[in-house]
Design an enzyme around this catalytic site. Sequence first.
Site, PDB file in Angstrom:
ATOM      1  N   SER A  88       0.049   4.659  11.051  1.00  0.00           N
ATOM      2  CA  SER A  88      -0.638   5.752  11.610  1.00  0.00           C
ATOM      3  C   SER A  88      -0.666   6.669  10.593  1.00  0.00           C
ATOM      4  O   SER A  88       0.295   6.948   9.641  1.00  0.00           O
ATOM      5  CB  SER A  88       0.518   6.140  12.650  1.00  0.00           C
ATOM      6  OG  SER A  88      -0.174   7.227  13.339  1.00  0.00           O
ATOM      7  N   HIS A 102      -7.725  11.194  11.765  1.00  0.00           N
ATOM      8  CA  HIS A 102      -6.342  10.296  12.114  1.00  0.00           C
ATOM      9  C   HIS A 102      -6.656   8.867  12.229  1.00  0.00           C
ATOM     10  O   HIS A 102      -8.024   8.490  12.335  1.00  0.00           O
ATOM     11  CB  HIS A 102      -6.010  10.657  13.764  1.00  0.00           C
ATOM     12  CG  HIS A 102      -5.383   9.801  14.480  1.00  0.00           C
ATOM     13  ND1 HIS A 102      -6.056   9.070  15.432  1.00  0.00           N
ATOM     14  CD2 HIS A 102      -3.819   9.441  14.485  1.00  0.00           C
ATOM     15  CE1 HIS A 102      -4.929   8.188  15.975  1.00  0.00           C
ATOM     16  NE2 HIS A 102      -3.776   8.420  15.512  1.00  0.00           N
ATOM     17  N   ASN A 104      -4.911   4.791  13.298  1.00  0.00           N
ATOM     18  CA  ASN A 104      -3.815   3.838  13.496  1.00  0.00           C
ATOM     19  C   ASN A 104      -4.317   2.306  13.676  1.00  0.00           C
ATOM     20  O   ASN A 104      -5.300   2.063  14.126  1.00  0.00           O
ATOM     21  CB  ASN A 104      -3.297   4.466  14.903  1.00  0.00           C
ATOM     22  CG  ASN A 104      -2.121   3.605  15.338  1.00  0.00           C
ATOM     23  OD1 ASN A 104      -2.401   2.568  16.249  1.00  0.00           O
ATOM     24  ND2 ASN A 104      -0.896   3.841  15.093  1.00  0.00           N
ATOM     25  N   ARG A 106      -2.046  -1.438  14.930  1.00  0.00           N
ATOM     26  CA  ARG A 106      -0.947  -1.805  15.264  1.00  0.00           C
ATOM     27  C   ARG A 106      -0.889  -3.220  15.944  1.00  0.00           C
ATOM     28  O   ARG A 106      -2.060  -3.646  16.350  1.00  0.00           O
ATOM     29  CB  ARG A 106      -0.389  -0.856  16.199  1.00  0.00           C
ATOM     30  CG  ARG A 106      -1.331  -0.558  17.525  1.00  0.00           C
ATOM     31  CD  ARG A 106      -0.996   0.560  18.232  1.00  0.00           C
ATOM     32  NE  ARG A 106      -1.846   0.817  19.671  1.00  0.00           N
ATOM     33  CZ  ARG A 106      -2.893   1.528  19.435  1.00  0.00           C
ATOM     34  NH1 ARG A 106      -3.300   2.146  18.008  1.00  0.00           N
ATOM     35  NH2 ARG A 106      -3.561   1.929  20.431  1.00  0.00           N
ATOM     36  N   GLY A 266      12.265   6.235  18.318  1.00  0.00           N
ATOM     37  CA  GLY A 266      11.654   6.272  16.892  1.00  0.00           C
ATOM     38  C   GLY A 266      12.136   7.544  16.072  1.00  0.00           C
ATOM     39  O   GLY A 266      12.779   8.533  16.700  1.00  0.00           O
ATOM     40  N   ARG A 267      11.747   7.608  14.778  1.00  0.00           N
ATOM     41  CA  ARG A 267      12.176   8.681  14.097  1.00  0.00           C
ATOM     42  C   ARG A 267      11.478  10.001  14.522  1.00  0.00           C
ATOM     43  O   ARG A 267      10.189   9.887  14.052  1.00  0.00           O
ATOM     44  CB  ARG A 267      12.272   8.317  12.582  1.00  0.00           C
ATOM     45  CG  ARG A 267      12.665   9.401  11.444  1.00  0.00           C
ATOM     46  CD  ARG A 267      12.555   8.719  10.236  1.00  0.00           C
ATOM     47  NE  ARG A 267      13.220   9.969   9.132  1.00  0.00           N
ATOM     48  CZ  ARG A 267      12.502  10.688   8.374  1.00  0.00           C
ATOM     49  NH1 ARG A 267      11.063  10.506   8.304  1.00  0.00           N
ATOM     50  NH2 ARG A 267      12.780  11.518   7.512  1.00  0.00           N
ATOM     51  N   GLU A 269      10.883  12.742  12.948  1.00  0.00           N
ATOM     52  CA  GLU A 269      10.325  13.640  11.825  1.00  0.00           C
ATOM     53  C   GLU A 269       8.979  12.649  11.648  1.00  0.00           C
ATOM     54  O   GLU A 269       7.807  13.262  11.314  1.00  0.00           O
ATOM     55  CB  GLU A 269      11.095  13.659  10.607  1.00  0.00           C
ATOM     56  CG  GLU A 269      12.399  14.643  10.652  1.00  0.00           C
ATOM     57  CD  GLU A 269      11.736  16.045  10.926  1.00  0.00           C
ATOM     58  OE1 GLU A 269      10.611  16.359  10.176  1.00  0.00           O
ATOM     59  OE2 GLU A 269      12.172  16.764  11.686  1.00  0.00           O
ATOM     60  N   SER A 270       8.946  11.433  11.799  1.00  0.00           N
ATOM     61  CA  SER A 270       8.059  10.511  11.609  1.00  0.00           C
ATOM     62  C   SER A 270       6.895  10.799  12.695  1.00  0.00           C
ATOM     63  O   SER A 270       5.573  10.601  12.717  1.00  0.00           O
ATOM     64  CB  SER A 270       8.078   9.074  11.248  1.00  0.00           C
ATOM     65  OG  SER A 270       9.114   9.004  10.352  1.00  0.00           O
TER      66      SER A 270
END
Length: 309
Positions: A88, A102, A104, A106, A266-267, A269-270
């Site tokens: 992403s 943008h 992505n 997946r 999920g993280r 910050e990411s």
Amino acid sequence: MKDKFYQYIQNLQDQICSGLEAVDGVATFREDLWQRPEGGGGRTRVIENGQVFEKGGVNISAVHGKLPDTMQKMFGVGEADFFACGLSLVIHPKNPMVPTVHANWRYFEMYDTSTELSTGSRKVINSWFGGGQDLTPYYLFEEDAIHFHQTCKNACDKHNAEFYPKYKKQCDAYFWNAHRKEARGIGGLFFDYCKATEEMAMEDWYHFVTEVGNSFLQAYVPIVERRKELPYTEVQRNWQEIRRGRYVEFNLVHDKGTLFGLKTNGRIESILMSLPPHVQWVYDHHPEVGSEEEKLIKVLENPIDWIVE
């Protein structure tokens, strides 16, 4: 398939980061490796305060484990295990004449928790690809819009002539800020739940999705090169920050990827890497009648077809 696609997005991350660093000429990507307690992790790469790019991220992740209750309800299934991996990216340029972009790509697998194969792996009960790429300009240059969409169409046409019009329409529908009654940007491609059919095996979907992924730099970099040196005023910079506010609204209110990341621990910050560093919300703001800013708004309120056959 999951191993094959994960290897692909690792390589694609390297290619895209190198390509964007070359365009910027000053800044480089900072890398963070992270682990998800429930299983899996990722590789986050962020560029900031560059000559061209104010902030951007190109992230990959591969996470697995028990499908959270909220996701079970979303997919209409009982207890299941899952694997999801993807790349992403969001790039916010400094110059308001350069559009935000943008993208992505997946892949998702779901497993029967009651069945273990002789190989020790789980039985895959569902799998699909998803992804796309879309452009969010602050000032509308029609040749840029046409270039971006033509590149998307070229990638689609190598696999199915019906893909571009279908996924362009889905992109316009998905990136729609319903509470503002306008599109987030000028679209591109959006596809999801691309599963095996009589016409398209998973291997075919893999080749299609990677075709789109490989087209990204070709779709975006020429636009950046054309616009990055254009002069701009403080008024135009303010407009960019106001429009970035709409970008934030979409990501926090409507975006499924953000929701999936939050629901699967999920993280953070990411997940929130997509948010721009400087943004404004001006009360009841309307662009001047007849201005370039109003020209953009009219297109966002009524998405158009950029490729005329």
